[in-house]
Design an enzyme around this catalytic site. Structure first.
Site, PDB file in Angstrom:
ATOM      1  N   SER A 162       5.606  -5.531  -3.997  1.00 42.66           N
ATOM      2  CA  SER A 162       5.282  -6.813  -3.134  1.00 42.66           C
ATOM      3  C   SER A 162       4.013  -7.304  -3.749  1.00 42.66           C
ATOM      4  O   SER A 162       4.329  -8.803  -3.699  1.00 42.66           O
ATOM      5  CB  SER A 162       5.847  -6.569  -2.219  1.00 42.66           C
ATOM      6  OG  SER A 162       6.858  -5.856  -1.218  1.00 42.66           O
ATOM      7  N   PHE A 163       3.038  -6.882  -4.163  1.00 39.33           N
ATOM      8  CA  PHE A 163       2.093  -7.402  -4.467  1.00 39.33           C
ATOM      9  C   PHE A 163       2.018  -7.990  -5.653  1.00 39.33           C
ATOM     10  O   PHE A 163       1.080  -9.199  -5.430  1.00 39.33           O
ATOM     11  CB  PHE A 163       1.124  -6.453  -4.283  1.00 39.33           C
ATOM     12  CG  PHE A 163      -0.543  -7.772  -4.864  1.00 39.33           C
ATOM     13  CD1 PHE A 163      -1.370  -7.819  -2.702  1.00 39.33           C
ATOM     14  CD2 PHE A 163      -1.130  -7.425  -5.814  1.00 39.33           C
ATOM     15  CE1 PHE A 163      -2.716  -8.085  -3.130  1.00 39.33           C
ATOM     16  CE2 PHE A 163      -2.769  -8.060  -5.286  1.00 39.33           C
ATOM     17  CZ  PHE A 163      -3.154  -8.493  -3.805  1.00 39.33           C
ATOM     18  N   ILE A 173       5.948  -1.380   4.108  1.00 36.77           N
ATOM     19  CA  ILE A 173       6.404  -0.623   5.496  1.00 36.77           C
ATOM     20  C   ILE A 173       5.195   0.158   5.708  1.00 36.77           C
ATOM     21  O   ILE A 173       4.149   0.490   4.775  1.00 36.77           O
ATOM     22  CB  ILE A 173       7.486   0.290   5.098  1.00 36.77           C
ATOM     23  CG1 ILE A 173       8.794  -0.457   4.551  1.00 36.77           C
ATOM     24  CG2 ILE A 173       7.821   1.477   6.432  1.00 36.77           C
ATOM     25  CD1 ILE A 173       9.693   0.898   4.697  1.00 36.77           C
ATOM     26  N   TRP A 222       9.480  -1.932  -5.684  1.00 39.38           N
ATOM     27  CA  TRP A 222       9.967  -0.776  -4.232  1.00 39.38           C
ATOM     28  C   TRP A 222      10.165  -0.736  -3.403  1.00 39.38           C
ATOM     29  O   TRP A 222      10.379  -2.191  -2.524  1.00 39.38           O
ATOM     30  CB  TRP A 222       7.623  -1.113  -3.599  1.00 39.38           C
ATOM     31  CG  TRP A 222       7.130   0.061  -3.229  1.00 39.38           C
ATOM     32  CD1 TRP A 222       6.558  -0.313  -1.616  1.00 39.38           C
ATOM     33  CD2 TRP A 222       6.445   1.256  -3.878  1.00 39.38           C
ATOM     34  NE1 TRP A 222       6.658   1.170  -1.750  1.00 39.38           N
ATOM     35  CE2 TRP A 222       6.268   1.891  -2.574  1.00 39.38           C
ATOM     36  CE3 TRP A 222       6.280   1.786  -4.673  1.00 39.38           C
ATOM     37  CZ2 TRP A 222       5.314   2.966  -2.227  1.00 39.38           C
ATOM     38  CZ3 TRP A 222       5.369   3.436  -5.149  1.00 39.38           C
ATOM     39  CH2 TRP A 222       5.615   3.846  -3.712  1.00 39.38           C
ATOM     40  N   HIS A 235      -4.113  -0.147   3.920  1.00 36.88           N
ATOM     41  CA  HIS A 235      -3.782  -0.553   2.485  1.00 36.88           C
ATOM     42  C   HIS A 235      -2.037  -1.802   3.110  1.00 36.88           C
ATOM     43  O   HIS A 235      -2.515  -2.953   2.270  1.00 36.88           O
ATOM     44  CB  HIS A 235      -2.484  -0.102   2.143  1.00 36.88           C
ATOM     45  CG  HIS A 235      -2.218  -0.128   0.466  1.00 36.88           C
ATOM     46  ND1 HIS A 235      -2.907  -0.467  -0.018  1.00 36.88           N
ATOM     47  CD2 HIS A 235      -0.598  -0.429   0.646  1.00 36.88           C
ATOM     48  CE1 HIS A 235      -2.334  -0.909  -0.818  1.00 36.88           C
ATOM     49  NE2 HIS A 235      -0.169  -0.570  -1.074  1.00 36.88           N
ATOM     50  N   GLU A 275      -0.386   4.932   6.649  1.00 36.56           N
ATOM     51  CA  GLU A 275      -1.820   5.745   7.893  1.00 36.56           C
ATOM     52  C   GLU A 275      -2.895   4.510   7.777  1.00 36.56           C
ATOM     53  O   GLU A 275      -3.928   4.866   8.020  1.00 36.56           O
ATOM     54  CB  GLU A 275      -1.595   6.855   7.739  1.00 36.56           C
ATOM     55  CG  GLU A 275      -0.367   7.357   8.271  1.00 36.56           C
ATOM     56  CD  GLU A 275      -0.374   9.354   8.321  1.00 36.56           C
ATOM     57  OE1 GLU A 275      -1.608   9.300   7.601  1.00 36.56           O
ATOM     58  OE2 GLU A 275       0.274   9.800   8.927  1.00 36.56           O
ATOM     59  N   THR A 276      -2.475   3.671   6.257  1.00 37.36           N
ATOM     60  CA  THR A 276      -3.907   2.996   6.190  1.00 37.36           C
ATOM     61  C   THR A 276      -4.636   1.543   6.286  1.00 37.36           C
ATOM     62  O   THR A 276      -3.141   1.484   6.567  1.00 37.36           O
ATOM     63  CB  THR A 276      -4.381   3.962   4.244  1.00 37.36           C
ATOM     64  OG1 THR A 276      -3.839   3.044   3.838  1.00 37.36           O
ATOM     65  CG2 THR A 276      -4.449   4.881   4.246  1.00 37.36           C
TER      66      THR A 276
END
Length: 160
Positions: free
Chosen positions: A63-64, A90, A31, A96, A93-94
Site C-alpha cells: 500500500s505504501f 491491517i 499485499w 508500522h 503490534e507495532t
C-alpha cells in the site's frame, strides 16, 4: 462503526451514466492480495457496467507504493481522467501501521492536488482481517464498488 447497516455495494445506476469515454487508472497493492483483488474486482465491475474500456492497470508490492504508482500513471498518461488506488493495511503490534497509513494517505492527497485529478482512496485500514473481509465482498458489501462510483462522480464533477 461508520459502515454498520450499510451495504457498500448498493448504488444508483444513473450515477455512472455518461462515463464510458473516461480514461481510468487502477493501482492495486499485492499485499493482502485476497482482499485487494476482491476490491479490484468490485471496482472493475463498476467500470464495466459504466461501459469504460480505457483502463490502465498497475500492480505494486504494498500500500505504501500506491501514491507513487498513481503519480506515474498520471504523468505518463496526461489525458487520464482519474485513478483508483486499492490497498489493505491491517493493524499489527507495532507502529508500522500508523506510519504506512499516514504516509500513503498524505501521498495520495498530494498526487490528487498536484495533478488536479480525482484519485479515489480504496484502502482498507482495519484492526483485523475479518473487518477487511467484511468490506471486500463480505457482509458489508465491497468498498471497491463504492470507491469506483465515487471516482466516476468526481471525474464528472471535474470535467463539468
Amino acid at each position: 462503526m461508520a459502515t454498520e447497516g450499510h451495504n457498500l455495494s448498493e448504488y444508483d445506476l444513473d450515477i455512472i451514466k455518461g462515463c464510458a469515454d473516461f480514461d481510468i487508472g487502477i493501482v492495486v497493492s499485492q499485499w493482502n492480495a485476497d482482499i485487494t483483488h476482491s476490491l479490484a474486482k468490485g471496482a472493475m465491475d463498476v467500470f464495466k457496467t459504466a461501459g469504460i474500456t480505457s483502463i490502465k492497470h498497475i500492480s505494486v508490492p504494498g500500500s505504501f507504493e500506491l501514491p507513487l504508482a498513481a503519480q506515474m500513471l498520471l504523468t505518463k498518461h496526461e489525458f487520464m481522467d482519474g485513478v483508483i488506488v486499492i490497498g489493505n493495511v491491517i493493524q499489527g503490534e507495532t507502529k508500522h501501521f500508523d506510519y504506512v497509513c499516514q504516509g500513503l494517505t498524505q501521498g495520495v492527497m498530494d498526487v490528487m492536488l498536484k495533478f488536479n485529478k480525482p484519485v479515489s482512496f480504496c484502502v482498507l485500514t482495519d484492526l483485523h482481517k475479518q473487518q477487511s473481509m467484511d468490506r471486500s465482498g463480505g457482509k458489508l458489501g465491497n468498498k471497491g464498488i463504492e470507491c469506483a462510483v465515487a471516482l466516476l462522480q468526481m471525474i464528472k464533477l471535474h470535467i463539468s
